[in-house]
Design a protein around this motif. Structure first.
Motif, mmCIF file in Angstrom:
data_model
loop_
_atom_site.group_PDB
_atom_site.id
_atom_site.type_symbol
_atom_site.label_atom_id
_atom_site.label_comp_id
_atom_site.label_asym_id
_atom_site.label_seq_id
_atom_site.Cartn_x
_atom_site.Cartn_y
_atom_site.Cartn_z
ATOM 1 N N LEU A 62 0.913 -1.234 0.165
ATOM 2 C CA LEU A 62 0.043 0.022 0.071
ATOM 3 C C LEU A 62 0.838 1.223 -0.096
ATOM 4 O O LEU A 62 0.631 2.214 -0.514
ATOM 5 C CB LEU A 62 -0.995 0.020 1.112
ATOM 6 N N HIS A 63 1.930 1.325 0.734
ATOM 7 C CA HIS A 63 2.801 2.499 0.839
ATOM 8 C C HIS A 63 3.619 2.696 -0.501
ATOM 9 O O HIS A 63 4.147 3.557 -0.893
ATOM 10 C CB HIS A 63 3.862 2.329 1.884
ATOM 11 N N GLN A 64 3.398 1.723 -1.533
ATOM 12 C CA GLN A 64 4.124 1.869 -2.670
ATOM 13 C C GLN A 64 3.208 2.058 -3.890
ATOM 14 O O GLN A 64 3.598 1.984 -5.110
ATOM 15 C CB GLN A 64 5.224 0.549 -2.869
ATOM 16 N N LEU A 65 1.803 2.078 -3.726
ATOM 17 C CA LEU A 65 1.170 2.281 -4.803
ATOM 18 C C LEU A 65 1.149 3.520 -5.736
ATOM 19 O O LEU A 65 1.482 4.499 -5.146
ATOM 20 C CB LEU A 65 -0.421 2.422 -4.261
ATOM 21 N N VAL A 66 1.110 3.114 -7.104
ATOM 22 C CA VAL A 66 1.252 4.420 -7.928
ATOM 23 C C VAL A 66 -0.206 4.710 -8.545
ATOM 24 O O VAL A 66 -0.784 3.992 -9.273
ATOM 25 C CB VAL A 66 2.248 4.040 -9.117
ATOM 26 N N LEU A 67 -0.693 5.567 -8.018
ATOM 27 C CA LEU A 67 -2.154 5.838 -8.183
ATOM 28 C C LEU A 67 -2.244 6.817 -9.464
ATOM 29 O O LEU A 67 -1.587 7.672 -9.397
ATOM 30 C CB LEU A 67 -2.960 6.514 -6.802
ATOM 31 N N PRO A 68 -3.283 6.852 -10.191
ATOM 32 C CA PRO A 68 -3.711 7.698 -11.109
ATOM 33 C C PRO A 68 -4.158 9.038 -10.482
ATOM 34 O O PRO A 68 -4.249 8.984 -9.300
ATOM 35 C CB PRO A 68 -4.949 7.434 -11.747
ATOM 36 N N SER A 69 -4.070 10.134 -11.417
ATOM 37 C CA SER A 69 -4.479 11.397 -10.665
ATOM 38 C C SER A 69 -5.864 11.208 -10.157
ATOM 39 O O SER A 69 -6.697 10.494 -10.619
ATOM 40 C CB SER A 69 -4.357 12.550 -12.012
#
Length: 378
Positions: free
Chosen positions: A24-31
């Motif tokens: 979870l601390h490395q998620l790359v989330l969309p804008s």
């Protein structure tokens, strides 16, 4: 299978991260705004994805993921123009609230009996592009342990070197047939084995042998092959126990050589097997035996393929201690093996293995072959 989109698609990346339990601390989330505008897609392709409904991540992971997603959606709805009138869909809020209220143990973990009782066990699903059909994606779904060591073994989870080696195999054989006689050392819980089995599907004479030492790991491997509906122990796909120390025993090493010769192996592959200096010598001895061509091999008497086809091994390792890996390479060269460094693909296909707190762990890939210049008779 599921429709494929380019790897640069941030929504598809979100799906892949969720399915493979990207930390979870490395998620790359969309804008935030893109997420807010794409909520119907999120519902249909992520929350209601048939594979992820059947084999979901743990409730704890879903709860944390949904918390991050809803927070981002709230930001996106605030950023949107007033005329868009964006708000979080009720379907997403319902799933999130349900995850907060759920405290029961995951009943979904009963599929694989050999891993069902292991603390921290979860399903993971990895998506990959099918070389034979660029518009579709294949799936590898695993039941695996999330802790680093379980029951004294590290073989019950997928490690990052496996992901990087898988990306190399996909790139290398994207436009050419996969080798037909293949053996894996240290198969572990089965990520690479399942992937390669799927890449070899349709091969008339293809044979794949998956090996490991620990019986618990082999049980979990068989469970995951069944989960992916792959035929176990038929002539094309087999699981067997292999003790590398046999390669150093004069009385037992013949069995190791016979394993490779019966298969008439063309490609040997392994990931994260050279992490312990104690394992180096027996691993090198095993590779040396398996890479020697058999005098009775069909290719050895086929004039069109003389000299016999060279057997090749690919070994990918996460560099935790450079000295250990360099010692392994030195031992391989001393035993008469030619070692070549290979370049890994730049494009990331797989998520879900934040080893050591970083997705950027250094992985080296080497190719090993019998060094014909340094051996007698080969």
């Amino acid at each position: 299978m599921t429709p494929s989109t380019t790897s640069s698609d941030p929504l598809l990346s979100l799906l892949h991260q969720y399915a493979s339990l990207q930390p979870l601390h490395q998620l790359v989330l969309p804008s935030s705004l893109l997420l807010a505008r794409s909520q119907p897609w999120i519902v249909d392709n992520l929350l209601l994805n048939p594979q992820l409904v059947r084999y979901p991540p743990t409730k704890e992971y879903r709860r944390g993921f949904l918390k991050a997603l809803v927070g981002r959606l709230e930001d996106g709805c605030r950023e949107a123009d007033e005329e868009e009138e964006l708000e979080i869909l009720e379907a997403i809020l319902d799933v999130y609230v349900e995850s907060l209220q759920s405290t029961s143990t995951d009943s979904s973990l009963t599929y694989a009996p050999n891993l069902a009782s292991a603390p921290g066990a979860s399903y993971k699903t990895f998506f990959f592009p099918l070389p034979s059909s660029p518009t579709m994606q294949g799936l590898v779904t695993l039941k695996e342990e999330q802790s680093i060591i379980q029951g004294g073994t590290t073989g019950l989870r997928t490690w990052i070197a496996s992901l990087r080696l898988a990306e190399y195999l996909l790139a290398r054989y994207s436009n050419s047939p996969f080798p037909s006689r293949v053996l894996e050392l240290g198969s572990g819980i089965g990520f690479l084995g399942v992937l390669v089995a799927k890449l070899m599907e349709g091969s008339r004479d293809g044979e794949l042998l998956l090996t490991d030492f620990d019986e618990r790991v082999l049980d979990g491997l068989r469970d995951n092959l069944k989960l992916n509906e792959l035929p176990i122990d038929d002539l094309k796909l087999r699981v067997d126990r292999l003790d590398w120390s046999y390669a150093q025993d004069e009385e037992a090493k013949g069995a190791v050589k016979e394993m490779g010769d019966q298969l008439d192996v063309e490609l040997i592959f392994a990931a994260d097997v050279a992490y312990d200096p104690v394992l180096g010598p027996p691993l090198v001895a095993t590779l040396r035996l398996l890479l020697e061509p058999s005098a009775s091999s069909p290719s050895a008497f086929n004039s069109s393929s003389f000299p016999p086809k060279r057997r090749t091994a690919l070994v990918a390792t996460t560099i935790r201690n450079p000295t250990t890996f360099e010692a392994f390479i030195s031992q391989a060269r001393s035993s008469g093996l030619k070692v070549t460094d290979l370049e890994l693909p730049m494009e990331q296909v797989f998520w879900g293995c934040g080893e050591g707190g970083s997705e950027d762990a250094t992985v080296r890939l080497i190719q090993l072959e019998l060094d014909h210049d340094d051996t007698d008779g080969f």
